[in-house]
Design an enzyme around this catalytic site. Sequence first.
Site, mmCIF file in Angstrom:
data_model
loop_
_atom_site.group_PDB
_atom_site.id
_atom_site.type_symbol
_atom_site.label_atom_id
_atom_site.label_comp_id
_atom_site.label_asym_id
_atom_site.label_seq_id
_atom_site.Cartn_x
_atom_site.Cartn_y
_atom_site.Cartn_z
ATOM 1 N N ASP A 122 1.081 -1.197 -0.303
ATOM 2 C CA ASP A 122 0.062 -0.166 -0.232
ATOM 3 C C ASP A 122 0.745 1.377 -0.530
ATOM 4 O OD1 ASP A 122 -2.355 2.090 0.335
ATOM 5 O OD2 ASP A 122 -1.749 1.362 2.461
ATOM 6 N N ASP A 140 -1.730 -1.276 6.286
ATOM 7 C CA ASP A 140 -1.842 -0.792 7.256
ATOM 8 C C ASP A 140 -3.421 -0.024 8.044
ATOM 9 O OD1 ASP A 140 -2.134 2.115 5.335
ATOM 10 O OD2 ASP A 140 -1.601 2.904 7.425
ATOM 11 N N GLU A 152 -7.407 15.224 7.531
ATOM 12 C CA GLU A 152 -8.266 16.716 8.351
ATOM 13 C C GLU A 152 -7.287 17.630 9.110
ATOM 14 O OE1 GLU A 152 -11.860 15.440 8.570
ATOM 15 O OE2 GLU A 152 -12.730 15.770 6.458
ATOM 16 N N LYS A 165 -14.957 18.893 -1.198
ATOM 17 C CA LYS A 165 -14.013 19.284 -0.953
ATOM 18 C C LYS A 165 -13.668 17.429 -1.137
ATOM 19 C CE LYS A 165 -12.007 17.895 3.130
ATOM 20 N NZ LYS A 165 -11.829 17.983 4.573
ATOM 21 N N ASP A 186 -4.534 6.043 -4.602
ATOM 22 C CA ASP A 186 -4.212 7.214 -4.578
ATOM 23 C C ASP A 186 -3.879 8.013 -6.066
ATOM 24 O OD1 ASP A 186 -3.489 10.558 -4.178
ATOM 25 O OD2 ASP A 186 -2.076 9.122 -2.767
ATOM 26 N N PHE A 220 -17.725 11.013 3.532
ATOM 27 C CA PHE A 220 -16.663 10.957 2.678
ATOM 28 C C PHE A 220 -16.886 10.069 2.476
ATOM 29 C CE2 PHE A 220 -12.643 9.527 1.223
ATOM 30 C CZ PHE A 220 -12.397 10.319 0.948
ATOM 31 N N THR A 277 0.162 4.452 1.520
ATOM 32 C CA THR A 277 -0.711 5.659 2.360
ATOM 33 C C THR A 277 -0.834 5.257 3.711
ATOM 34 O OG1 THR A 277 -2.279 7.078 0.647
ATOM 35 C CG2 THR A 277 -2.021 7.490 3.150
ATOM 36 N N THR A 307 -2.433 1.388 -4.924
ATOM 37 C CA THR A 307 -3.086 2.386 -3.728
ATOM 38 C C THR A 307 -4.122 2.961 -4.162
ATOM 39 O OG1 THR A 307 -1.963 5.162 -3.087
ATOM 40 C CG2 THR A 307 -1.435 4.239 -5.496
#
Lengths: 1078, 338
Positions: free
Chosen positions: A390, A781, A480, A526, A639, A503, A392, A637
């Site tokens: 992973d 994680d 955040e 956001k 991301d 979210f 992040t 990921t």
Amino acid sequence: IRVDSRTIYVGHRSSSTNEAFIPPKFCDNRIVSSKYTVWNFLPKNLFEQFRRIANFYFLIIFLVQVIVDTPTSPVTSGLPLFFVITVTAIKQGYEDWLRHKADNEVNKYPVTVLEDGRRIRKESEKIKVGDVVEVEEDKTFPCDLILLQSSRGDDTCFVTTASLDGESNHKTHYTVPDTEKDLESLNATIECEQPQPDLYKFVGRMHIYKTNQEPAVRSLGPENLLLKGATLKNTQKICGVAVYTGMETKMALNYQGKSQKRSAVEKSINAFLLVYLCILVSKALVCTTLKYVWQGKPGQDEPWYNEKTQREKDTNLYLKMFTDFLSFMVLFNFIIPVSMYVTVEMQKFLGSFFITWDKDFFDPEIKEGALVNTSDLNEELGQVEYVFTDKTGTLTQNNMEFIECCIDGFQYKYQDESSELDGLCVPDGPVSKLQQKAGREREELFLRALCLCHTVQVKESSEQGQAHEQRGFIASSPDEVALVKGTVVERSSMYELLHVLNFDPVRRRMSVIVRSKSGETLLFCKGADSSIFPRVKQEEVERIRMHVERNATEGYRTLCVAYKYLSEEEYAQADAGLREARLALQDREQKLMSVYNQVETGMSLIGATAVEDRLQEEAAETMEALQGAGMNVWVLTGDKMETAKSTCYACRLFQRSTELLELTVRTLEDGGRRREERLHELLLDYHKKAVQDAPPVKAGVTRRWSSANQDYGFIIDGATLSMVLNSSSESNASRYKNLFLQICQNCTAVLCCRMAPLQKAQIVKMVKNSKGCPITLSIGDGANDVSMILEAHVGIGIKGKEGRQAVRNSDYAIPKLKHLKKLLLAHGHLYYVRIAHLVQYFFYKNLCFILPQFLYQFFCGYSQQPLYDAAYLTMYNICFTSMPILAYSLLEQHICIEVLLDNATLYRDIAKNAMLRWGLFLYWTLLGVFHGLLFFFGVRFLFSNPALQDNGQVFGNWSYGTIVFTVLVFTVTLKLALDTRHWTWINHFVIWGSLAFYVFFSFFWGGIIWPFLKQQRLYFVFANMLSSVSAWLVIILLILVSLLPEILLVVFRKPRGPNARQIAPVTPLSYKHLKEDD
Amino acid sequence: MVKEVKELVNRPDNTAYTQQRLPAWQPMLSAGIVIPGFVSIGLVFIGIGVALFVTSQSIQVLEIDYTGVEQSSPCFKCSDQTGKKCDCVMNFDIDSLFKGPVFFYYGLSNYFQNQRKYSVSIDYNQLTGDLDYFTNPDDACFPFQNDRNKPIVPCGAIANSMFNDTFQLFQLVNGQKKEVPLDGKGIAWWTDYNTKYRNPSVTPLRNAFNGTVKPPSWPQAAYELDTEDTSNNGFINQDFLVWMRTAALPDFRKLYRRITEGDYASGLPAGNYSLEIVYNYPVLSFDGRKKVVFSNVSWMGGKNEFLGIAYLVIGSLCVLMSIVMLIVYAKFKFPEED
């Protein structure tokens, strides 16, 4: 009949008086994690143990010995079996006793239940569904409760779910809106779904009956549900009604064990076992056949001195043959070592302690070391070929720092608080302006959006009057916290929070709807750029996109912020939609989603933020070591591509010289043609580049070491991956998959971005099932990594910030990524070598144990006469030869740990189960056969004249067996001594101790007339043997002849060539390298 | 196997064992050790081998097959009758002094004393003199457990099949038969004779056998095995003990007598000898052979060429291998050694 929902009467009060109240039956609040009770332990445990094929086999052998007249007494196989079964039963019993204790602790825990206005203390297990339970601060909830009343004024309470999913932040839960403050008079029913294990899902409805009124209906969601196992925080006390109890609570439903993972070594053991079973059966068949051939010769069947009984003569020939076959099976059954299973289990169990004990794995920050959840996979750590990591929290620290933001295309950078602030900027906001700045109202809007659009809780510090630096922030996402920290605005502007559009990873954004003092209704949104950009006015996008992309390539996490004004009608519509969706019992998620998507459109973009996620300590070194060890590292990921790519560069997974092969939505859309066609074209193109044109990889030497080769890196995103995997036509799908896999296998690193958790698991599964069945390892994680951790052969959890879910589902957990290197290169390597040697050695030592016994049949008229005494047969595997190999398999370091860590390439030498290949197995088997033949025939030739003593007296058959057995015990022990390259005092103790014990035992066993024995076969046999010079000489001769070829082999097998230094330590028995490193 | 680390603040112990850092000896098999090792092992082996070989060569052995298969054999007349007493005489010459002490063995071929059923057919409790088992022999003795409802003592196939040929050795001196004294003591293991087997403590011994019968193949009962010497009678009769120690292989020899007394203590002088055999034991039914063996023994026991040759071969191989290794190392390895 299972119904979809259950109805609960709050406080056991029926809804209406005229209806007959039948309390529905639910299970009680007892948690039972234990498997056994005192009464069923024995039968249940025995049943479970004998379900194991090996134990069952030994049971059958034992029963055959009891029923059929066999050469060895049932004790010889019964005793080891009994030992194994007892040890396992004790272990399992102890584990179950611990579970009982833990259960009792939970079940007897005192709780307060409100009954008719009285507070009654009860044991936790007595709680029934419908009871109103009171819980005080810092106490855990005894069952799943619907929050009815909180001591806090705002009808909320705070909860940590650390023991459930490890997330230690405070989560806010809400009371059911508009319930009566007086719980005694509350008359309500709750209708909710049947228990299900998802911790984050709950739908229900509460009907509140008030006299002379229509019943009011309230929707219930996960925010109303307090889960058993969670702890109440920051709230004095709450009252809630029990909805799920005991084994139906979400915690209990989640407790169910993971599926058993089996290591490659275990599969090898089973394969070898099958071979030995074949050897066993064929030996028995050969002997049975020869027996009847031999008996066919005149005079041999029944010589006068060995008359048969009448019953024997009458027995059916075929039945006799069958019993003879069984007898031979029993005689040779020691070839399949019952003790190997015990030793392997002990080795794994005890060996895994070295991981937990390793102080290098101790992280002072979290004050924890490594955790071993299963010890079955220790050796698999030495076999990993693919690492899925992973990004992040694993490669990066998940420790966010606000770097910069951009508003309307103007860039603002974060500076130290001590630095000068631009007077024009927000008074005490630590955001200073660079060059130009955007309009002030835009700035304010941006900051306001950031301030409002979050779920951060401000934890008030106890000392009042302190500056705001003292505040701690607790939020559900570390992003955040960083953002809010970066934009602390002391502004008393009051906004009324109307709705939070939560979210979720699919939408990848969140929104809030607020009403300002002036009465305007605003929506702030956001989220990730890809999810925001299509939903804002296109003309605004370009200015900001540039910044976002630049930030992303620098490795920052970016978020875009947008807003829109909602008109009264729009708001009313959204409000109604949201309320309706939240009340829905079925498909609530989808309904909510559609409303969210409806509302979050046509927004205008304000700006973007960049937050840095720093790399984990030694991430690059670790990755380099893994690649050096021949592992393919894949980064999976969620991301976006640019961020992930920059992380890959930072970790040195991609080098400057690496040619990147991209297969993403963007490259697919480049050609302007249909995506499918383009995908096809690209795949073929890349395949040609990376697979066909690349020179064939030589075994042992990989691309990294031959610099002439071009490195390739492969990048794919989630959308494209699903196109590859779920292509429109079946034939293409499998073809694409193959092409994809081949390309990936030829790339040094693969990056998969924009992955959904399930897709991560899909990839792992695909690689796992690809050609050659490579061993995979997943490391992560967060909760989103759980699926791939469970899917991979070895799952590693990192004790990170995103909760404990990954750790709980992992096989091993380590505090930091950098520990992976030692875990694999040192621990994994050693465990593999140890257990591989253990397995080979065990088969070997039992083969040369039983082979003489087999050969002896040719000299005793195939009469199943055992060569060794029953005591020796039984003790051989239990006492005489078990301890040295156990010590070896725990302590051996054929190469010392530092060298293993320094030379990652050493890991390649044991790749692909190198030490348990058929070739080596054959070698060990032949060695066993050679030794067996040598032992038997050496003594056979000696016994051509059995007068071996200087007084002319002769030796009998038990002397024969004892000489063979003595040679055997010494040879196999010394063979192990020869293989041991790391002699600690324990090794010395057990090796010499075992031999001494054998000698001592033999004297002792032969020195006494044992009253319980029918025959005193070994009486003074050993002592007499030692009084014969010839016996001494033959023993020494045979031991040396057995071992000398081994030594020769070592000397001649010393590796030559350029890689000799790396390879040298792994070839069994070359000690050279070690000395150099001392 | 789930372990839970309950204590969160537990830094692992920093001990040599837990950190896998126990001090260790790491032996190294390098050419510098292996070659001298092989040479020395080889030399020692050759030394032992020469000693063994020379010793073995010096041991004299004389084997005489008296089964009587060939018609020319003096025992041919006895070979066809089973069970009936029959005498035959084998004459043989000794050319030179047969050094003493001479051991007199009998040998049987194709005789499976190591058959499982046979070798378990024994009641050890009887043989320790436990009278309870006289009346009630163990089931393992079947079919030699009871004979016409009377218990057999000693029961079982091993005892029943006890070798019962007897021999007398004469030297022919000037046409006169001069008996060579045969010593029947010290032919069985000391422990067998002194501790393992016991007669019942009943005197006279025969009373203990009341109500029992002798094994069917025996010419006389156990208490009549040696009527002259009570310490060699019954279950501690040394011939019986020798027989009860079952042989390892189907071709075996057992010690019958030692020639240690009188004129023959220093050996059998050259001359003509005559062996008078009482031929009782049938072996031809299972294609067996009987023989007598005269042999002297050395420190290594009886004659055994195998050990000496094996030591010589292995010793030479070791030396040879060390030479080969030396050549290989001189050519390829020595630059690498340092």
